[in-house]
Structures are given as C-alpha cells and as structure tokens.
Design a protein around this motif. Structure first.
Motif, PDB file in Angstrom:
ATOM      1  N   ASP A 143       0.910  -1.161   0.057  1.00 43.70           N
ATOM      2  CA  ASP A 143      -0.075   0.100  -0.097  1.00 43.70           C
ATOM      3  C   ASP A 143       0.984   1.266  -0.048  1.00 43.70           C
ATOM      4  N   THR A 144       0.420   2.248  -0.901  1.00 39.91           N
ATOM      5  CA  THR A 144       1.231   3.580  -0.772  1.00 39.91           C
ATOM      6  C   THR A 144      -0.151   4.643  -0.762  1.00 39.91           C
ATOM      7  N   ASP A 145       0.259   5.844  -0.570  1.00 34.15           N
ATOM      8  CA  ASP A 145      -0.621   7.059  -0.813  1.00 34.15           C
ATOM      9  C   ASP A 145      -1.332   6.854  -1.772  1.00 34.15           C
ATOM     10  N   ALA A 146      -0.656   6.819  -3.041  1.00 32.99           N
ATOM     11  CA  ALA A 146      -0.920   6.854  -4.408  1.00 32.99           C
ATOM     12  C   ALA A 146      -1.838   5.630  -4.820  1.00 32.99           C
ATOM     13  N   ASN A 147      -1.438   4.409  -4.438  1.00 31.16           N
ATOM     14  CA  ASN A 147      -1.843   3.205  -4.943  1.00 31.16           C
ATOM     15  C   ASN A 147      -2.436   2.294  -3.561  1.00 31.16           C
ATOM     16  N   ALA A 184      -9.555   5.122  -3.359  1.00 31.54           N
ATOM     17  CA  ALA A 184      -8.546   5.919  -2.813  1.00 31.54           C
ATOM     18  C   ALA A 184      -8.826   5.919  -1.295  1.00 31.54           C
ATOM     19  N   THR A 212      -0.617   9.736  -8.234  1.00 35.94           N
ATOM     20  CA  THR A 212      -1.467  10.466  -7.125  1.00 35.94           C
ATOM     21  C   THR A 212      -2.270   9.746  -6.540  1.00 35.94           C
ATOM     22  N   PRO A 213      -3.034  10.209  -5.352  1.00 36.13           N
ATOM     23  CA  PRO A 213      -3.924   9.266  -4.703  1.00 36.13           C
ATOM     24  C   PRO A 213      -5.215   9.444  -5.270  1.00 36.13           C
ATOM     25  N   LYS A 269      -8.434   8.577  -7.828  1.00 34.94           N
ATOM     26  CA  LYS A 269      -8.722   7.789  -8.533  1.00 34.94           C
ATOM     27  C   LYS A 269     -10.118   7.996  -9.651  1.00 34.94           C
ATOM     28  N   ASP A 315      -5.290   7.185 -12.503  1.00 32.56           N
ATOM     29  CA  ASP A 315      -5.101   8.108 -11.813  1.00 32.56           C
ATOM     30  C   ASP A 315      -5.674   9.543 -12.408  1.00 32.56           C
TER      31      ASP A 315
END
Length: 479
Positions: free
Chosen positions: A23-27, A111, A254-255, A257, A447
């Motif tokens: 997990d990341t902030d973007a995905n 997101a 970026t976060p 979607k 994105d």
C-alpha cells in the motif's frame, strides 16, 4: 497487540505479506468490484447472505496483526457484520445519471483505505440506483486473495453456490491439502490470458514453493540454488528492460482515482472475429485495448506512431478448483501493447506475436518468486524490488473468466459485473476484462491527474472491435 498465543492465528504467506505492505498513498492494494442487481435488494437481505456464506471463509473473520518478521491472520473477537456490510447513500448531483454518480463514488472508495483494525474487506449497498436496480460495491484487500480466488468466492455466495470445503488442520500457516504449485507446473493451467505456461520440473516447483511457504527454509539443494540464481537473473533482466515509450499515461501516481466501464461486447462475435483471423479471443481483445489507448493519445495531441506501452499481466499459477483457498497464486508477465499501430489487422498480428513470445516462458514463476522474496524484506527494500515492475510498465491489465450465464443473488439477477485491480508504485492505469453472461466487459481505473476521464478510453473499445468485425466480414467465405 494481542497475545498471539491466546488466540487462533495463522502465519501469513510471504507473497500475501508482500501485497499487504505494498500500500502507498497513491495506490492502495484493493480489488474493487461492482454488481448491478435487479430487482433492488435490502441491506438486511445482503447481511443475511454474507453471514450464511461469505463468513464460512476464515479470512473474512480474521484481521491482520503485523510483527517484525511479517504478519499473522488473527480471529477478530469483536467482529460485527454491520461494520463490513453497510448502506451507501449515493450523492447524485442534479442533471447527472445515477450510473455516473456510482462511478465517481467507486473512484473515491478506490482511494480510501480499509480499516486496518478489522478484517480487510467490506460490501456497500446502494439500495436504489434507479427504478428497480441496486448496486453492490465490494472492496477486498489484495492480501486476502487474487482476482481468480475472489471470483471463486463471489460465485460461491450466489444462489446455488457451493460453500468452501472443510479445511484440514494447518500447522503454522502451512497448507497441507495440496502441493498446489507442483500441480500448477506439472499440469499447466489454462486461463484466458495465456493458455499454456509450459513449465515442468518437480524440483523447480518445490523450490519456488519454499519461497511461498513461511515455515520452510530458503536453502537446501541445488534446485533452490538454481531458482535463486534465476530469480536474480530475471530481476537483472527486469532492471535492464527498456523503459516504456513516454506518454501522458506515464508519470508519478497521485492518490486520486477515476473508474469507468461500458456496455459489454457480445462474446459470440468476438469468437467469430478471432476464428476469422486465426487468432485467440485474447489477441482480439488486447488488440482493441491497444487501439483504444492509441486513439485516445491521438485525440489528446500525442503522436503514438512507433510507440509501445508495457502492461503487467497477471497469470494464474494454481488449479482453478483450488481457488477457494484464497491467497495470491499468480505471476506477472510484461506484455507490450502496440498502441502506435493504427491499422487494426497489423496491430492484431503484432499482439499475436507478442503473446506467442510469452508462452512457455519462466517469467510468471520468477515474478511470483520475487514477490515471495519481497515478503521477507523490510518495507524500503521491498519497495525498491517491487518498483522494478512499476518503472517498466504503464498499466496493469487482467483478464478473468466469469460464468457464461447470469448469476442469481438473493433471488435477484446480477445484470452486470465489473472489477478493478490495484496498481503498484507509480503505475496509473488498470485495465480489466471480464467475460460474463455471454458478454465481454471492459473496465478502466486511472490516476485522476494522468487520465482524468477514463470514459474517453472506454468508449473507444467498441469502435475498435467493430473495425475488426467489419474486416472479418469482408474476408472471402471460403478462406
């Protein structure tokens, strides 16, 4: 943190741990699905069905507890169905169709993280989308299972679905029922993405199984050494792989979607086109995907001529009758999409050649092994390894076979099904293809900065297919 000695727990596999930590902030690593059902249904009906079927699977009553060495599946002593099956009030602005509002809401949920203190899944019911129709939005973390596994689970909770078989006792997370990996290698899996992996060798199978199983050692024997060498070689090859052609779809994720889907193509017509050109159904569908993306780029001022983009394609590595066991059992292969070829016949030939190059290769198993190794590493090292995949690709693309007849759910008909898989690293595009009830459904998740209007790509799929259909009809009848 609970005392694991005092509660029922099970060690999470290395591969599933890798997905948990990805997990990341973007995905966010969630698989998201939408069912449109007719007639409309109630929240009580949905909760009763989930309690009587979905909760028969251990994973959906277990939460994740991480430690320094990985993670455990732990029974959630305070589990409450009302936390996981909830009502969703759809905000429909004046003048907007409910379906468009649903797409916007699904993008928001893509997101939004799941609650890490509870089992990592939820179902949201939009009781009234429009007259006589409801929508069910499903979110499940990828560490619970891959797309094939979750399709199996969702089929089992429909009317007449079969519950999961009783499990045999486990020992520290070891699944003693089946050497699934050996089976998947000795009896190559047939699926809609690549029909033959073509791998053999019991030594290879058992060596990669060592990497997936957290209770077995990672060393011992020349087979393991050979697999380790091959993993490093494939990692090096991945690192040296040429970057994708630069397009507006490639950049820092970026976060935000966006999601989109269109009306399904008739599967019978897709089969006719494939037969006419001596291609597979997949070849035809991927040709449409490449054409739609290329046409989108042209419409937005990019010149895709001579350009190709790479999509990471999941390949199933388990017998389909074992999918109910959940977990992640798939590899990844890089597929090049010739988005710069405008001629549909020439593009179809290029796609078919690319698919043939992948058959019989070791990439899926080695990608699985790399994910298993990543599950052992600390998060910064895992991120560095997994970014090898993300840096070399523009999209993730998955193709899942669904049932040929419409499903029934709580006495209602499931009219349409769609799903989206997560993207890792800075990948900002996910393409989903699902066959269901005689149709082929295309979906897209993007994105919000790299591609703010995925509908603009989705609406190009059908015209691309119609070009191929028209050309197929122009062929001599005796060809």
């Amino acid at each position: 943190m609970p005392d694991l000695a005092s509660v029922t727990s099970e060690r999470m596999s290395r591969v599933d741990t890798a997905w948990l930590r990805m997990d990341t902030d973007a995905n966010l690593m969630m698989i998201i699905g939408v069912w449109l059902v007719e007639p409309s249904m109630t929240l009580d009906d949905l909760r009763r069905r989930v309690e009587g079927s979905l909760l028969l699977y251990d994973r959906f009553r277990q939460k994740v507890v991480e430690d320094a060495m990985g993670a455990n599946w732990v029974e959630d002593g305070s589990f409450d169905i009302t936390d996981h099956v909830v009502a969703e009030e759809l905000d429909v602005p004046p003048g907007q169709a409910p379906l468009e509002a649903l797409k916007a809401r699904v993008g928001e949920l893509a997101a939004t993280p799941l609650d890490a203190g509870r089992p990592l899944w939820e179902l949201r019911l939009v009781e009234t989308m429009e007259a006589g129709r409801s929508a069910i939005i499903t979110r499940v973390h990828h560490c619970i299972g891959d797309g094939i596994a979750l399709i199996s689970v969702m089929l089992s909770i429909t009317d007449g679905g079969k519950p999961p078989p009783a499990r045999k006792p486990r020992s520290n997370g070891e699944d003693t029922e089946t050497d699934w990996f050996t089976e998947s290698l000795l009896k190559p899996v047939t699926d809609l993405t690549i029909k033959a992996i073509g791998l053999t060798g019991e030594g290879m199978a058992k060596s990669v199984e060592l990497m997936a199983n957290p209770v077995q050692p990672l060393a011992g024997g020349m087979d393991v050494a050979r697999v380790g060498y091959q993993v490093l070689s494939d990692a090096a090859a991945m690192a040296l792989m040429a970057d994708d052609s630069p397009t507006r779809l490639k950049g820092r994720a970026t976060p935000g979607k966006r999601v989109a889907w269109g009306e399904p193509l008739p599967l019978a017509e897709v089969k006719v086109v494939a037969q006419a050109f001596g291609a597979s159904i997949n070849d035809v569908l991927l040709t449409c995907v490449a054409g739609a993306i290329g046409d989108y780029l042209r419409a937005h001022g990019d010149d895709p001529e001579g350009k190709e983009i790479r999509a990471m394609v999941p390949v199933n590595l388990r017998p389909l009758d074992q999918a109910w066991k959940l977990g992640n059992r798939f590899g990844l292969v890089p597929l090049v999409l010739p988005v710069g070829i405008a001629n549909p016949i020439e593009r179809l030939g290029a796609v078919r050649a690319r698919m043939n190059e992948l058959k019989g290769g070791y990439q899926p198993v080695m990608a699985f092994a790399m994910l298993a190794v990543a599950g052992l590493l600390i998060k910064p090292m895992q991120s560095a390894l997994l970014n090898l995949f993300a840096k070399k690709a523009t999209a993730v693309m998955t193709n899942v076979p669904g049932p040929p007849e419409p499903l029934k759910f709580c006495g209602r008909t499931v009219k349409q099904v769609m799903f989206w898989v997560p993207q890792s690293g800075d990948i900002g595009v996910g393409v989903s293809i699902l066959s269901y009830a005689g149709g082929v459904q295309f979906g897209l998740i993007t994105d919000s900065l790299l591609c703010p209007d995925p509908d603009d790509i989705v609406r190009r799929f059908q015209p691309e297919f119609e070009q191929l259909l028209y050309l197929a009809l122009m062929l001599p009848w005796d060809a």
